[in-house]
Motif scaffolding. Structure first.
Motif, PDB file in Angstrom:
ATOM      1  N   VAL A 221      78.050 -40.979  93.567  1.00 45.54           N
ATOM      2  CA  VAL A 221      79.202 -40.120  93.832  1.00 45.54           C
ATOM      3  C   VAL A 221      78.959 -38.812  93.088  1.00 45.54           C
ATOM      4  O   VAL A 221      78.915 -38.785  91.862  1.00 45.54           O
ATOM      5  N   MET A 222      78.799 -37.740  93.841  1.00 43.38           N
ATOM      6  CA  MET A 222      78.439 -36.468  93.236  1.00 43.38           C
ATOM      7  C   MET A 222      79.654 -35.672  92.761  1.00 43.38           C
ATOM      8  O   MET A 222      79.607 -35.003  91.729  1.00 43.38           O
ATOM      9  N   PHE A 223      80.755 -35.754  93.527  1.00 46.57           N
ATOM     10  CA  PHE A 223      81.857 -34.830  93.280  1.00 46.57           C
ATOM     11  C   PHE A 223      83.169 -35.505  93.637  1.00 46.57           C
ATOM     12  O   PHE A 223      83.355 -35.986  94.758  1.00 46.57           O
ATOM     13  N   VAL A 224      84.085 -35.576  92.665  1.00 44.46           N
ATOM     14  CA  VAL A 224      85.440 -36.076  92.909  1.00 44.46           C
ATOM     15  C   VAL A 224      86.394 -34.907  92.664  1.00 44.46           C
ATOM     16  O   VAL A 224      86.526 -34.433  91.536  1.00 44.46           O
ATOM     17  N   ASP A 225      87.021 -34.431  93.726  1.00 46.29           N
ATOM     18  CA  ASP A 225      87.994 -33.345  93.612  1.00 46.29           C
ATOM     19  C   ASP A 225      89.348 -33.982  93.350  1.00 46.29           C
ATOM     20  O   ASP A 225      90.021 -34.459  94.265  1.00 46.29           O
ATOM     21  N   VAL A 226      89.749 -33.999  92.084  1.00 48.10           N
ATOM     22  CA  VAL A 226      90.945 -34.710  91.639  1.00 48.10           C
ATOM     23  C   VAL A 226      92.169 -33.825  91.880  1.00 48.10           C
ATOM     24  O   VAL A 226      92.252 -32.712  91.382  1.00 48.10           O
ATOM     25  N   GLY A 227      93.118 -34.339  92.667  1.00 46.58           N
ATOM     26  CA  GLY A 227      94.275 -33.519  93.022  1.00 46.58           C
ATOM     27  C   GLY A 227      93.855 -32.312  93.829  1.00 46.58           C
ATOM     28  O   GLY A 227      94.386 -31.214  93.671  1.00 46.58           O
ATOM     29  N   GLY A 228      92.925 -32.519  94.741  1.00 45.26           N
ATOM     30  CA  GLY A 228      92.241 -31.419  95.415  1.00 45.26           C
ATOM     31  C   GLY A 228      92.945 -30.807  96.601  1.00 45.26           C
ATOM     32  O   GLY A 228      92.378 -29.939  97.275  1.00 45.26           O
ATOM     33  N   ASN A 230      94.031 -29.585  99.962  1.00 45.74           N
ATOM     34  CA  ASN A 230      93.507 -29.627 101.338  1.00 45.74           C
ATOM     35  C   ASN A 230      91.996 -29.778 101.403  1.00 45.74           C
ATOM     36  O   ASN A 230      91.413 -29.781 102.486  1.00 45.74           O
ATOM     37  N   GLY A 231      91.335 -29.886 100.249  1.00 45.18           N
ATOM     38  CA  GLY A 231      89.892 -30.118 100.253  1.00 45.18           C
ATOM     39  C   GLY A 231      89.050 -28.867 100.392  1.00 45.18           C
ATOM     40  O   GLY A 231      87.855 -28.951 100.708  1.00 45.18           O
ATOM     41  N   SER A 232      89.611 -27.703 100.102  1.00 46.22           N
ATOM     42  CA  SER A 232      88.862 -26.454 100.266  1.00 46.22           C
ATOM     43  C   SER A 232      87.664 -26.382  99.322  1.00 46.22           C
ATOM     44  O   SER A 232      86.636 -25.781  99.659  1.00 46.22           O
ATOM     45  N   GLN A 233      87.772 -27.003  98.148  1.00 45.33           N
ATOM     46  CA  GLN A 233      86.648 -26.954  97.213  1.00 45.33           C
ATOM     47  C   GLN A 233      85.520 -27.891  97.641  1.00 45.33           C
ATOM     48  O   GLN A 233      84.342 -27.604  97.420  1.00 45.33           O
ATOM     49  N   CYS A 234      85.865 -29.002  98.272  1.00 47.90           N
ATOM     50  CA  CYS A 234      84.836 -29.867  98.853  1.00 47.90           C
ATOM     51  C   CYS A 234      84.095 -29.113  99.957  1.00 47.90           C
ATOM     52  O   CYS A 234      82.866 -29.181 100.067  1.00 47.90           O
ATOM     53  N   ALA A 235      84.858 -28.383 100.766  1.00 45.25           N
ATOM     54  CA  ALA A 235      84.245 -27.602 101.836  1.00 45.25           C
ATOM     55  C   ALA A 235      83.339 -26.525 101.267  1.00 45.25           C
ATOM     56  O   ALA A 235      82.242 -26.271 101.787  1.00 45.25           O
ATOM     57  N   GLY A 236      83.769 -25.895 100.161  1.00 47.60           N
ATOM     58  CA  GLY A 236      82.950 -24.871  99.528  1.00 47.60           C
ATOM     59  C   GLY A 236      81.660 -25.423  98.970  1.00 47.60           C
ATOM     60  O   GLY A 236      80.593 -24.807  99.089  1.00 47.60           O
ATOM     61  N   LEU A 237      81.746 -26.597  98.357  1.00 48.16           N
ATOM     62  CA  LEU A 237      80.543 -27.234  97.821  1.00 48.16           C
ATOM     63  C   LEU A 237      79.601 -27.643  98.955  1.00 48.16           C
ATOM     64  O   LEU A 237      78.376 -27.516  98.832  1.00 48.16           O
ATOM     65  N   ARG A 238      80.137 -28.105 100.057  1.00 54.23           N
ATOM     66  CA  ARG A 238      79.311 -28.470 101.207  1.00 54.23           C
ATOM     67  C   ARG A 238      78.568 -27.249 101.745  1.00 54.23           C
ATOM     68  O   ARG A 238      77.401 -27.333 102.120  1.00 54.23           O
ATOM     69  N   ARG A 239      79.261 -26.093 101.769  1.00 55.45           N
ATOM     70  CA  ARG A 239      78.591 -24.869 102.220  1.00 55.45           C
ATOM     71  C   ARG A 239      77.495 -24.448 101.251  1.00 55.45           C
ATOM     72  O   ARG A 239      76.426 -23.975 101.656  1.00 55.45           O
ATOM     73  N   ALA A 282      80.905 -40.922  88.505  1.00 51.55           N
ATOM     74  CA  ALA A 282      80.659 -39.734  89.340  1.00 51.55           C
ATOM     75  C   ALA A 282      79.964 -38.666  88.511  1.00 51.55           C
ATOM     76  O   ALA A 282      80.146 -38.591  87.282  1.00 51.55           O
ATOM     77  N   ARG A 283      79.176 -37.834  89.177  1.00 54.25           N
ATOM     78  CA  ARG A 283      78.520 -36.738  88.459  1.00 54.25           C
ATOM     79  C   ARG A 283      79.548 -35.718  87.958  1.00 54.25           C
ATOM     80  O   ARG A 283      79.389 -35.178  86.862  1.00 54.25           O
ATOM     81  N   ALA A 284      80.583 -35.422  88.759  1.00 53.98           N
ATOM     82  CA  ALA A 284      81.578 -34.429  88.366  1.00 53.98           C
ATOM     83  C   ALA A 284      82.974 -34.850  88.809  1.00 53.98           C
ATOM     84  O   ALA A 284      83.175 -35.231  89.961  1.00 53.98           O
ATOM     85  N   TYR A 285      83.936 -34.760  87.860  1.00 55.40           N
ATOM     86  CA  TYR A 285      85.355 -34.898  88.157  1.00 55.40           C
ATOM     87  C   TYR A 285      85.954 -33.502  88.000  1.00 55.40           C
ATOM     88  O   TYR A 285      85.954 -32.941  86.898  1.00 55.40           O
ATOM     89  N   TYR A 286      86.431 -32.968  89.093  1.00 58.46           N
ATOM     90  CA  TYR A 286      86.796 -31.549  89.152  1.00 58.46           C
ATOM     91  C   TYR A 286      88.316 -31.391  89.228  1.00 58.46           C
ATOM     92  O   TYR A 286      88.987 -32.021  90.052  1.00 58.46           O
ATOM     93  N   PHE A 287      88.866 -30.530  88.350  1.00 57.27           N
ATOM     94  CA  PHE A 287      90.303 -30.249  88.303  1.00 57.27           C
ATOM     95  C   PHE A 287      90.512 -28.743  88.499  1.00 57.27           C
ATOM     96  O   PHE A 287      90.151 -27.946  87.634  1.00 57.27           O
ATOM     97  N   LEU A 317      84.955 -30.989  85.060  1.00 57.53           N
ATOM     98  CA  LEU A 317      84.995 -29.554  85.318  1.00 57.53           C
ATOM     99  C   LEU A 317      86.451 -29.124  85.442  1.00 57.53           C
ATOM    100  O   LEU A 317      87.179 -29.637  86.291  1.00 57.53           O
ATOM    101  N   ILE A 318      86.877 -28.186  84.592  1.00 57.02           N
ATOM    102  CA  ILE A 318      88.244 -27.665  84.627  1.00 57.02           C
ATOM    103  C   ILE A 318      88.180 -26.205  85.061  1.00 57.02           C
ATOM    104  O   ILE A 318      87.592 -25.366  84.380  1.00 57.02           O
TER     105      ILE A 318
END
Length: 349
Positions: A221-228, A230-239, A282-287, A317-318
């Motif tokens: 698991v590379m990235f957990v967007d906690v309280g994320g 609409n998922g825009s940061q997941c989309a940004g990381l995918r790009r 996970a590699r990163a828990y992102y807030f 990651l904060i």
């Protein structure tokens, strides 16, 4: 071409000796152009964030005896004296005083010592006290909470009610309340999206693939967007890393996830971030933009809920707003200019 330094020097002279600066007609024109200059120099979102708050700050200064305490002092008044008169804790009061100084309703003569200004003297007059009360009206998302802030500050210390809850007459938190107010919710999300659209993102300062993606396997698991949201940061990381190895997980309330973006390879998971993190190693828990919404105790609870899930390669990651502990020197005291203007600075971590 205008000379910025010359204008700055002239404005310093004006601030130091306002009563003797020009004719009445010239003073009127200076005020008009000064307001225009302030409006054109500030960023649009600075304007939007500035407009509702000065009246609320004025109400707090009046109702909590901040201005009257400053007026009673023979010289500058220390923070502890104002705290005793207002009933506000020093740590809370200091933030309020910072904003009052920024708005010209007080001036910091030295560390933790403050002076009255012509504006705050005016606000002590009954007529202008009534004006502030009249204009601080309740509507929309935030203003009811702003209006109720002075009441929230007077609540018993064991009270769990926030200014927002008092202002909106609800026991729900802001985000839960928005679920039943779709118009307000849509406006909030549009504003937040537009506010950050032109700003750098965390991916501009962190090379995720290099820093955290080394030796990744498909099962990681590379990235957990906690309280994320609409998922825009997941989309940004995918790009930023289109051929990412491993998984991405978007966590939020189930009703929020129903409206989230469809991003390839992203798993959606209902989760409350104050509870134990179910995704381990996970590699990163992102807030992102979460911690500033809560007091220290809740933030500590959130972080503790994730410590047990972290493995040897895990990081938290904060990405949030920050303010410096050290304030710029005060702008003026008793008509003397002491350096740069006092203003808050914020950025992303």
């Amino acid at each position: 071409m205008a000379n910025p330094q010359l204008l700055i020097d002239q404005l310093k002279l004006l601030v130091g000796t306002p009563d003797s600066y020009g004719t009445e007609e010239q003073r009127h024109e200076i005020k008009r152009l000064g307001r225009l200059a302030s409006n054109v120099l500030e960023a649009p979102f600075e304007t939007m964030q500035r407009l509702p708050l000065p009246l609320v700050a004025a109400r707090i200064g009046q109702d909590c005896h901040v201005f009257s305490t400053l007026a009673a002092g023979q010289d500058s008044v220390d923070l502890d004296t104002i705290s005793q008169a207002s009933g506000l804790e020093p740590r809370i009061l200091e933030s309020i005083m910072d904003y009052l100084c920024n708005q010209g309703m007080a001036v910091q003569a030295e560390s933790h010592r403050y002076l009255l200004t012509p504006m705050s003297r005016l606000l002590l007059l009954p007529l202008f006290g009534d004006a502030v009360t009249h204009f601080v009206r309740s509507h929309d998302n935030c203003l009811p909470g702003f209006t109720a802030l002075h009441r929230a500050l007077k609540e018993p210390r064991d009270s769990t009610l926030t200014a927002f809850q008092l202002g909106q007459h609800t026991d729900e938190d802001f985000y839960t309340w928005m679920e039943t107010h779709p118009t307000n919710q849509a406006a909030f999300h549009r504003f937040m999206k537009a506010q950050f659209a032109s700003l750098p993102t965390w991916l501009d300062v962190l090379d995720f693939k290099t820093e955290l993606g080394c030796d990744a396997e498909a099962t990681d698991v590379m990235f957990v967007d906690v309280g994320g949201g609409n998922g825009s940061q997941c989309a940004g990381l995918r790009r930023a890393w289109p051929d990412m190895t491993g998984k991405m997980i978007l966590q939020d309330k189930p009703q929020v996830l129903e409206r989230a973006l469809q991003v390839e390879g992203v798993e959606k998971m209902g989760h409350d971030f104050v509870r134990e993190q179910p995704v381990k190693n996970a590699r990163a828990y992102y807030f992102r933009q979460i911690m500033h919404n809560y007091d220290d105790d809740v933030c500590i609870t959130i972080l503790k809920a994730h410590i047990g899930a972290m493995g040897n390669h895990s990081v938290i990651l904060i990405d949030d707003k920050v303010l410096p502990d050290a304030k710029p020197p005060p702008r003026c005291a008793r008509g003397r200019v002491h350096g740069c203007s006092q203003s808050g600075h914020e950025g992303n971590v």
